[in-house]
Design a protein around this motif. Sequence first.
Motif, short mmCIF file in Angstrom:
data_model
loop_
_atom_site.label_atom_id
_atom_site.label_comp_id
_atom_site.label_asym_id
_atom_site.label_seq_id
_atom_site.Cartn_x
_atom_site.Cartn_y
_atom_site.Cartn_z
N LEU A 51 0.83 -1.09 0.09
CA LEU A 51 -0.07 0.12 0.01
C LEU A 51 0.97 1.18 -0.10
O LEU A 51 0.88 1.77 1.00
N LEU A 52 1.38 1.48 -0.65
CA LEU A 52 2.27 2.65 -0.53
C LEU A 52 2.82 3.15 -1.98
O LEU A 52 3.09 2.16 -2.62
N VAL A 67 1.64 -2.66 0.08
CA VAL A 67 2.66 -2.31 1.01
C VAL A 67 4.11 -2.46 0.45
O VAL A 67 5.18 -1.88 1.07
N ALA A 68 4.26 -3.02 -0.67
CA ALA A 68 5.49 -3.47 -1.38
C ALA A 68 6.58 -2.26 -1.51
O ALA A 68 7.85 -2.32 -1.06
N ILE A 82 -1.06 3.19 7.52
CA ILE A 82 -0.84 3.33 6.08
C ILE A 82 -2.06 3.82 5.62
O ILE A 82 -3.33 3.29 5.60
N ASN A 83 -2.04 4.99 4.74
CA ASN A 83 -3.06 5.54 4.15
C ASN A 83 -3.25 5.07 2.93
O ASN A 83 -2.57 4.60 2.38
N ALA A 96 -0.02 5.31 -1.92
CA ALA A 96 -0.47 5.25 -0.38
C ALA A 96 0.59 5.66 0.52
O ALA A 96 1.70 5.36 0.28
N ASN A 97 0.51 6.01 1.59
CA ASN A 97 1.58 6.58 2.25
C ASN A 97 1.51 5.92 3.84
O ASN A 97 0.48 5.79 4.38
N ALA A 98 2.46 5.95 4.21
CA ALA A 98 2.81 5.21 5.80
C ALA A 98 3.23 6.67 6.70
O ALA A 98 4.02 7.18 6.27
N CYS A 99 2.77 6.57 7.69
CA CYS A 99 3.45 7.40 8.56
C CYS A 99 4.70 7.00 9.44
O CYS A 99 4.91 6.04 10.28
#
Length: 444
Positions: free
Chosen positions: A7-8, A227-228, A192-193, A18-21
């Motif tokens: 997701l990113l 997320v890969a 994860i956004n 997609a963004n992770a904090c």
Amino acid sequence: MAPLKTLLLVVVVLLPVANACQPPRTLHVPVFHRDALFPPPPSAKRGSLLRQRLAADAARYASLVDATGRLHSPVFSGIPFESGEYFALVGVGTPSTKAMLVIDTGSDLVWLQCSPCRHCYAQKGQVFDPRRSSTYRRVPCSSPQCRALRFPGCDSGGSGGGCRYMVAYGDGSSSTGDLATDKLAFANYTYINNVTLGCGRDNEGLFDSAAGLLGVGRGKISISTQVAPAYGNVFEYCLGDRTSRSTHSSYLVFGRTPELTSTAFTALLSNPRRPSLYYVDMAGFSVGGERVTGFSNASLALDPATGRGGVVVDSGTAISRFARDAYAALRDAFDARAHAAGMRKLAGEYSVFDACYDLRGRPAASAPPIVLHFAGGADMALPPENYFLPMDGGRRRASSYRCLGFEAADDGLSVIGNVQQQGFRVVFDVEKERIGFAPNGCTS
């Protein structure tokens, strides 16, 4: 199962960012076996529970081998405790709603039941309400995510409307709803956004207790693929003792972790006709230190021309199944060793198992050892509790009865289920095209 799942930034060129904090090096997800969360009632007998679980397991296997190639998601019994799946604890939305999602290596879509619901089965915990999430967004019908679905649909507005998904299962169970994005929260306050997920409005069939599914297959919209970009296309899990009430021995981790020296790796194979599944090249078995013979090696091989056959590693299938001639050779080799050790074979079958024994006071650990062999010299030595399973048929001295915990597969596809994976760290390394097995992985 017919008869135990990526997701990113850019998820494949098709999927949005997609963004992770402040993402850590790995993404850790707590994992629980069903019975640790929803223990069977004290009055439940082991034998009846086993028969219920095996029936549900058969439905799961049936979905994996369906000739249409459409049914890659798990099917569960309608009564709690009837199957052996494992759950991941994930937070969904803003503010976060906790959801117990079944970990499924055989499917891709992440979905959960949503309120208001036209038809929802009974789940444990709160049903997710997207109206209360400030980060929930519908996915347009014209989006790449919608086109990545096998059976996309559109609202009445046509291509300008919202995207709808539909997944169906071998026993008639199904989930239908809105395709959307939202935030997923994991352990250690990591989130994860813009995760693509299904918001189920009409869910029917045998999914009882779970809030939905965490698809970790190899497809474009699976969580492992999404997320890969941040964590790499690699994840691992360890599925703890199914009989334990502990909720701390299992885990699911996305990202590369320090490699255990005990990990045995074998090549990860691909099947263009079944692209979501994780195939391995299995070379055979040993029983009591001797290689099992008497079956064709082609029985366990994947035919790339037809897409049939092969062996997959599956988190949603409980009991491993092998092509009939391979299973028969394994069973007969085990039976010969068990007989030599003084174990009395019981007449007839117990449920799906046709090799059950009275140990006559001998410990289960005295069972003939079994090793699974894979291409490249990788071996998976199974502890007795992973294949010599306790039975309770309501008979006297039933506590001494054990059955060989494998089945024959008549549909071409062989499966290594989660009972046999129990206690191993299983590494799905798509980046390096390999799968690894490390014993005693839950405590490492």
